[in-house]
Design an enzyme around this catalytic site. Structure first.
Site, PDB file in Angstrom:
ATOM      1  CB  SER A   1     -84.398  44.916 -37.943  1.00 22.57           C
ATOM      2  OG  SER A   1     -83.562  43.807 -37.819  1.00 22.57           O
TER       3      SER A   1
ATOM      4  CG  HIS B   1     -89.155  42.530 -23.322  1.00 23.29           C
ATOM      5  ND1 HIS B   1     -88.249  42.749 -24.329  1.00 23.29           N
ATOM      6  CD2 HIS B   1     -89.928  41.496 -23.753  1.00 23.29           C
ATOM      7  CE1 HIS B   1     -88.461  41.894 -25.320  1.00 23.29           C
ATOM      8  NE2 HIS B   1     -89.480  41.121 -24.988  1.00 23.29           N
TER       9      HIS B   1
ATOM     10  CG  ASP C   1     -81.690  42.333 -31.037  1.00 23.02           C
ATOM     11  OD1 ASP C   1     -82.607  41.759 -30.410  1.00 23.02           O
ATOM     12  OD2 ASP C   1     -81.208  41.895 -32.092  1.00 23.02           O
ATOM     13  N   GLY C   2     -81.650  41.973 -27.759  1.00 20.81           N
ATOM     14  CA  GLY C   2     -81.022  40.986 -26.879  1.00 20.81           C
ATOM     15  C   GLY C   2     -81.709  40.804 -25.533  1.00 20.81           C
TER      16      GLY C   2
ATOM     17  CG  LEU D   1     -82.289  63.365 -24.907  1.00 19.11           C
ATOM     18  CD1 LEU D   1     -81.285  63.135 -26.038  1.00 19.11           C
ATOM     19  CD2 LEU D   1     -82.142  62.266 -23.845  1.00 19.11           C
TER      20      LEU D   1
END
Ligand code: FPP
Length: 251
Positions: A207, A48, A31-32, A142
């Site tokens: 959220s 973004h 976020d942010g 991963l």
């Protein structure tokens, strides 16, 4: 923070830090981006774009320290209500990310997966992620999971619908429905629940992200805006996690 001129360079990881992370699954609400851009009087999409660079840096680092699963909230089922230009840009990002980063993901033995209703994504977005999933499906390092068009409540409702359908067709009995079997109807089937859930930018809520799976996650909220999040910030979150005492309802 990694200086911006340096963001595409691989960070040096101290030898002793490699492959010793005891956290299997980290989930992040990134976020942010918008605020980061606003502070610089730039368009939101620039935030973004920088957020995508952070995804690269954090993926490299998570892979280097031996995290097994990294789940990133890239687009929620609620994000469609954003202005069309922003939605279009966010839908372009997975393709941009993979066209520049897939070779390195393959080199690092990273497996790409998604959770979310990807059938409803634009064709170009779906194609890019499906190609990455296919090309990395045998990788054993991963697992990088993008939550795309993902919403926790919708995920649970769709699991309930599937179970109801199977019950109606006598394919499943009431006694077979339990927490474990229910988890197998979710997008995250086979993936361990996240031990650590991070949200950047100072907001402190889930959220609609992994609301079933995060029941016992340690929640770490950090003020850093996502484009500024880096290896040091991830280390800081991991340290906070280690300072907590996980009791799972016991003593
Ligand atoms: C929330 O910040 C962020 C998003 C809705 C998008 C997150 C996407 C990325 C970080 C890039 C993803 C990269 C790939 C490769 C898919 P916000 O825009 O709501 O920020 P604000 O709250 O400051 O406005």
């Amino acid at each position: 923070m990694i200086p911006f001129f340096n963001r595409n360079k691989k960070p040096k990881v101290a030898e002793e830090k490699k492959s010793n992370c005891d956290i299997e699954h980290i989930a992040i609400i990134m976020d942010g981006n918008g605020r980061w851009a606003k502070q610089r009087k730039m368009p939101r999409i620039k935030g973004h774009y920088e957020g995508m660079q952070t995804v690269k840096a954090v993926t490299r680092y998570a892979s280097d320290i031996g995290v097994k699963y990294l789940t990133l909230y890239a687009f929620s089922t609620e994000n469609w209500s954003r202005p069309t230009d922003e939605v279009n840009y966010l839908m372009k990002l997975p393709g941009d990310f993979l066209s520049t980063f897939l070779p390195e993901l393959i080199e690092k033995n990273v497996r790409v997966q998604t959770i979310g209703f990807i059938d409803q994504l634009p064709e170009h977005t779906r194609k890019a992620v499906l190609e990455a999933i296919e090309k990395t499906k045998n990788n054993t390092g991963l697992t990088l999971i993008f939550a795309l068009n993902y919403g926790g409540r919708k995920e649970i409702v769709s699991a309930v619908q599937l179970i109801a359908e199977q019950y109606k067709n006598n394919e499943i009995g009431l006694s077979e429905i339990n927490e474990q079997s229910f988890s197998d109807y979710l997008f995250t089937k086979g993936i361990p629940d996240p031990e650590l859930m991070i949200r950047t930018s100072g907001e402190e809520r889930l959220s609609n992200f992994l609301i079933w799976q995060a029941s016992y996650s340690e929640l770490v909220f950090i003020d850093t805006l996502w484009p500024d999040f880096d290896e040091k910030a991830l280390d800081q979150c991991i340290e906070i996690y280690h300072s907590r005492h996980r009791r799972f309802g016991g003593l």
